[in-house]
Write an enzyme that holds these catalytic residues in place. Structure first.
Site, PDB file in Angstrom:
ATOM      1  N   VAL A  75       1.094  -1.213  -0.092  1.00 19.51           N
ATOM      2  CA  VAL A  75      -0.123  -0.107   0.176  1.00 19.51           C
ATOM      3  C   VAL A  75       0.801   1.097  -0.001  1.00 19.51           C
ATOM      4  CG1 VAL A  75      -1.825   1.131   1.394  1.00 19.51           C
ATOM      5  CG2 VAL A  75      -1.872  -1.060   1.061  1.00 19.51           C
TER       6      VAL A  75
ATOM      7  N   GLU B  81      -9.596   5.951   6.821  1.00 19.59           N
ATOM      8  CA  GLU B  81     -10.573   5.209   5.792  1.00 19.59           C
ATOM      9  C   GLU B  81     -10.197   3.897   4.838  1.00 19.59           C
ATOM     10  OE1 GLU B  81     -13.589   4.759   4.205  1.00 19.59           O
ATOM     11  OE2 GLU B  81     -13.734   6.897   4.297  1.00 19.59           O
TER      12      GLU B  81
ATOM     13  N   VAL C 205     -11.165  -0.160   6.317  1.00 19.24           N
ATOM     14  CA  VAL C 205     -12.092  -1.089   5.957  1.00 19.24           C
ATOM     15  C   VAL C 205     -12.461  -0.668   4.469  1.00 19.24           C
ATOM     16  CG1 VAL C 205     -14.513  -1.585   6.579  1.00 19.24           C
ATOM     17  CG2 VAL C 205     -13.037  -0.745   8.346  1.00 19.24           C
TER      18      VAL C 205
ATOM     19  N   GLY D 148      -1.670  -9.685  -4.141  1.00 19.72           N
ATOM     20  CA  GLY D 148      -1.302  -8.662  -2.950  1.00 19.72           C
ATOM     21  C   GLY D 148      -2.603  -8.267  -2.287  1.00 19.72           C
TER      22      GLY D 148
ATOM     23  N   GLU E  48      -3.301 -10.899   3.725  1.00 22.44           N
ATOM     24  CA  GLU E  48      -2.366 -10.354   4.759  1.00 22.44           C
ATOM     25  C   GLU E  48      -1.158 -10.894   4.713  1.00 22.44           C
ATOM     26  OE1 GLU E  48      -3.366  -7.395   6.936  1.00 22.44           O
ATOM     27  OE2 GLU E  48      -4.798  -7.720   5.189  1.00 22.44           O
TER      28      GLU E  48
ATOM     29  N   LYS F 133     -12.512  -5.503  11.125  1.00 21.39           N
ATOM     30  CA  LYS F 133     -13.090  -4.384  10.453  1.00 21.39           C
ATOM     31  C   LYS F 133     -14.705  -4.236  10.952  1.00 21.39           C
ATOM     32  CE  LYS F 133     -10.486  -5.370   6.186  1.00 21.39           C
ATOM     33  NZ  LYS F 133     -10.308  -6.205   5.266  1.00 21.39           N
TER      34      LYS F 133
ATOM     35  N   GLY G 199      -6.090  -4.778  -2.269  1.00 20.51           N
ATOM     36  CA  GLY G 199      -5.051  -4.376  -3.327  1.00 20.51           C
ATOM     37  C   GLY G 199      -4.361  -3.011  -3.251  1.00 20.51           C
TER      38      GLY G 199
HETATM   39  N1  HSE Z   1      -6.395  -8.749   3.480  1.00 19.79           N
HETATM   40  C1  HSE Z   1      -7.387  -7.746   3.448  1.00 19.79           C
HETATM   41  C2  HSE Z   1      -8.489  -8.493   2.444  1.00 19.79           C
HETATM   42  C3  HSE Z   1      -6.700  -6.699   2.702  1.00 19.79           C
HETATM   43  O1  HSE Z   1      -8.191  -9.526   1.861  1.00 19.79           O
HETATM   44  O2  HSE Z   1      -9.433  -7.762   2.428  1.00 19.79           O
HETATM   45  C4  HSE Z   1      -7.636  -5.443   2.754  1.00 19.79           C
HETATM   46  O3  HSE Z   1      -7.770  -4.991   4.169  1.00 19.79           O
END
Ligand code: HSE
Length: 436
Positions: A15, A130, A133, A188, A191, A206, A303
């Site tokens: 990110v 922001e 989530v 990507g 986690e 979240k 992503g």
């Molecule tokens: N690993 C998380 C997902 C990334 O797959 O939603 C975004 O928070």
């Protein structure tokens, strides 16, 4: 002349790289839109070895977070390292020095959100999140500002992109769970520790944030019932399809009789449900408020670029505040409770269930299943048995009418100990579309 706002970024990973690239490539565009010049002053990473971001001049990089946290010329600290510590200390240090903070750190906000909000409030500093989530969906702003007039009674979300991607690939391309997970990692989305995604923890982080903003209700992670998608088999996906349902990784915060249900689990949705057709890495958050009724927010949930888009939106918001001489416009340390009094115990929830039994194909088995369910007050809506091929064990799928979770658990405990039941029963909850 536009104000200059200096940014220090900690964590040059997926990110972070997207944020840096956008700041460097879209500087002029962002300046015009934000009304302030967004200057990347320093980027910190432990090694810079794993980054795929733009190469930065040495004067811009550091391996010491203190170089950013203690730099009086940096106005906004962007924290993108994730995890609890040292991220928490970095954010607290920055806030206490009056710096504004942008973070995507859902795990930290879920466990220490209230502490951070209070410190930000005392320091009159802004803490924006922001990107924590829904990736590129501006759902935090929606809950914090756009829906302020509403009393909410439901937030339902597909808020883990990796899980949704895996279930979609298993359904559409018949990929195995592991093949689909590999792809999610390559894109990507996942986690660093992908069990956070597939076991529902990321979604629970979240959900805790959404619940705090939407219902003013602080929820501890251990109070959220969590089930991951790793227990979902290809067979369940196909049976659900045949019955007119999709299995989706759902996070649910829903008010029922002044109590709040908070749970994360794979859920059967009728194909007509607004969340049933949210596929791949897409996320969606469905919200029901007393003034707006139903609303659905949809977009890429993970992503590099979608998440970086949300980070930059926060940076721009703060830059506008700085440019206009305001701060702490939206205090989050005084969220009100609405009408929710307490959390609902999981055993008390009521829903329709999908039950898949693996049983011996012999006379009387179906009657015994029905008998046990009946004894626990569980009414059967439909029964489906697959014709046996070679094995003598067959799947029997039963859809129930609304039943109480505690009763279903008790009934399944009995059934799974009967001699003809050859595998633990798969039980999945359903969620019906609402009519209003
Ligand atoms: N690993 C998380 C997902 C990334 O797959 O939603 C975004 O928070």
């Amino acid at each position: 002349m536009a104000a200059t706002v200096n940014i220090g970024l900690i964590g040059y990973g997926t990110v972070g790289s997207g944020v840096v690239r956008a700041l460097l490539e879209k500087g002029r565009y962002l300046e015009e839109r934000a009304g302030a010049r967004l200057v990347l002053k320093r980027v910190c990473d432990r090694t810079f070895r794993k980054t795929k971001g733009p190469r930065l001049p040495a004067s811009l990089t550091t391996t010491h977070a203190a170089d950013i946290l203690n730099d009086p010329n940096i106005h906004i600290v962007v924290e993108l390292i994730g995890g609890i510590e040292p991220a928490r200390q970095f954010i607290l240090t920055a806030l206490r020095q009056g710096k504004h903070v942008v973070t995507a750190n859902k795990a930290l906000l879920a466990v220490a959100g209230q502490e951070l909000f209070a410190v930000a409030s005392r320091a009159k500093a802004d803490l924006y999140f922001e990107a924590s989530v829904g990736g590129g969906i501006p759902i935090i702003k929606v809950l914090r500002e756009g829906l302020i007039a509403n009393r909410l009674d439901a937030i339902l979300g597909i808020i883990n992109g990796t899980s949704n991607y895996i279930l979609t690939k298993m359904r559409d391309e018949r990929l195995s769970f592991h093949e689909a997970l590999q792809q999610a990692k390559q894109h990507g989305y996942a986690e660093r520790d992908a069990t956070l995604d597939i076991e529902g923890h990321d979604a629970s982080h979240k959900l805790a944030i959404l619940t705090l903003l939407g219902f003013g209700m602080p929820v501890k992670l251990e109070q959220i019932h969590i089930e991951g998608i790793s227990k979902i088999s290809q067979a369940d996906i196909q049976y659900a399809e045949e019955l007119g349902y999709r299995i989706k990784p759902l996070a649910i915060a829903k008010e029922v009789d002044n109590e709040l249900e908070v749970r994360v689990h794979p859920t059967l949705l009728e194909k007509s449900h607004p969340l049933a057709n949210v596929n791949g890495v897409y996320n969606a958050v469905y919200v029901h408020g007393d003034m707006v009724g139903s609303e659905l927010f949809y977009g890429r949930g993970a992503g590099q670029n979608p998440t970086a888009s949300s980070v930059i939106a926060d940076v721009a918001d703060i830059a506008r505040n700085i440019a206009t001489g305001v701060s702490h416009r939206i205090p989050l340390d005084r969220l009100t409770h609405g009408g929710v009094r307490r959390l609902r115990r999981m055993g008390d929830i009521e829903t329709r269930y999908y039950l898949r039994f693996m049983v011996m194909d012999r006379p009387g088995v179906l009657a015994r299943l029905a008998g046990v369910l009946g004894r626990y007050g569980i009414s059967i809506a439909s029964v489906h048995q697959k014709e046996r091929k070679a094995a003598r064990i067959v799947p029997v799928v039963i859809m129930t009418h609304d039943a109480k979770e505690s009763q279903v658990r008790r009934a399944l405990q009995v059934i799974d100990h009967l001699g003809f039941a050859k595998h633990p029963t798969v039980a999945l909850r359903t969620e019906a579309p609402r009519s209003t």
